[in-house]
Scaffold this active site. Structure first.
Site, PDB file in Angstrom:
ATOM      1  N   LYS A 136       0.750  -1.171  -0.033  1.00  0.00           N
ATOM      2  CA  LYS A 136      -0.064   0.071  -0.119  1.00  0.00           C
ATOM      3  C   LYS A 136       0.726   1.213  -0.096  1.00  0.00           C
ATOM      4  O   LYS A 136       0.550   2.249  -0.948  1.00  0.00           O
ATOM      5  CB  LYS A 136      -0.862   0.021   1.091  1.00  0.00           C
ATOM      6  CG  LYS A 136      -1.792   1.361   1.150  1.00  0.00           C
ATOM      7  CD  LYS A 136      -2.554   1.502   2.630  1.00  0.00           C
ATOM      8  CE  LYS A 136      -1.771   1.722   3.756  1.00  0.00           C
ATOM      9  NZ  LYS A 136      -2.380   1.792   5.066  1.00  0.00           N
ATOM     10  N   ASP A 154      -5.958   1.336   0.793  1.00  0.00           N
ATOM     11  CA  ASP A 154      -6.149   1.537   2.422  1.00  0.00           C
ATOM     12  C   ASP A 154      -7.555   1.301   2.604  1.00  0.00           C
ATOM     13  O   ASP A 154      -8.266   0.675   1.979  1.00  0.00           O
ATOM     14  CB  ASP A 154      -5.993   3.102   2.770  1.00  0.00           C
ATOM     15  CG  ASP A 154      -6.885   3.916   2.094  1.00  0.00           C
ATOM     16  OD1 ASP A 154      -7.865   3.613   1.032  1.00  0.00           O
ATOM     17  OD2 ASP A 154      -6.825   5.168   2.319  1.00  0.00           O
TER      18      ASP A 154
END
Length: 214
Positions: A136, A154
């Site tokens: 991420k 996220d």
């Protein structure tokens, strides 16, 4: 509840701002200083487990000492304004020293040296000497310095994908293969509905946060 219909209704109101933000990101890899590119990396280390706003606040507090600060100096600057002053100071200094020793802290030529987008992200997400970045955060960094085609999965994006029926749950991916699987589903959803994938990432995030940040 987010739907394709609601996206079609709301996206035009944000399209110009989103396009402008993506152009700003692209300008980083083209024209920004090496210091700025490194700051973007540090920002993404700071956002892990917190928020973009907290990451920005933390970065602003240490920006003027990033190049030469010790771990103790960085920790003291972060204490009281950032959630993880100890471990993230350690991460930033270790990463800075590694990138300085091996690449002269010149990230632009490093970023442009990879043959493809997969190798580029794997280098930052899987390199044990670059601390504090998972898939991420590595995707976030690469997007923020101008590379397209990466999803920043996220909690906000994952919730949106779940609401849209793209995924079966909003659970965060726990492996490289799972991350890529969800990212590919996101790309197929965007293509199927005629949405620009990179614009959609920013749009969905803004739908949950009310902001088009970075």
């Amino acid at each position: 509840m987010l739907t394709v219909k609601s996206i079609r209704e709301n996206l035009p109101h944000k399209a110009q701002e989103i396009s402008c933000r993506l152009r700003e990101f692209e300008n980083v890899i083209r024209n920004a200083s090496e210091e700025t590119i490194f700051e973007e990396l540090v920002f993404c280390i700071f956002t892990a487990g917190t928020s973009a706003k907290m990451g920005l606040k933390a970065l602003c507090s240490v920006k003027n000492i990033l190049a030469n600060a010790s771990e103790d100096e960085l920790r003291e600057k972060l204490r009281g304004i950032y959630r993880f002053p100890n471990i993230r100071s350690k991460h930033v200094i270790h990463t800075r020293d590694y990138l300085t020793h091996h690449y002269g802290l010149r990230l632009r030529p490093l970023l442009l040296s990879f043959e493809n987008s997969t190798e580029r992200r794997d280098f930052f997400a899987l390199n044990k000497e670059i601390k504090g970045l998972g898939f991420k955060e590595a995707s976030h960094f690469l997007r923020n310095v101008g590379f397209r085609g990466y999803a920043i999965l996220d909690k906000h994006i994952l919730q949106c994908l779940f609401e849209l029926g793209v995924t079966e749950s909003a659970q965060a991916p726990n492996s490289r293969s799972k991350y890529i699987e969800i990212e590919n589903k996101f790309k197929k959803f965007s293509e199927r509905n005629g949405f620009d994938f990179d614009e959609m990432d920013l749009f969905l995030w803004s739908e949950k946060t009310g902001e088009i940040l970075k």
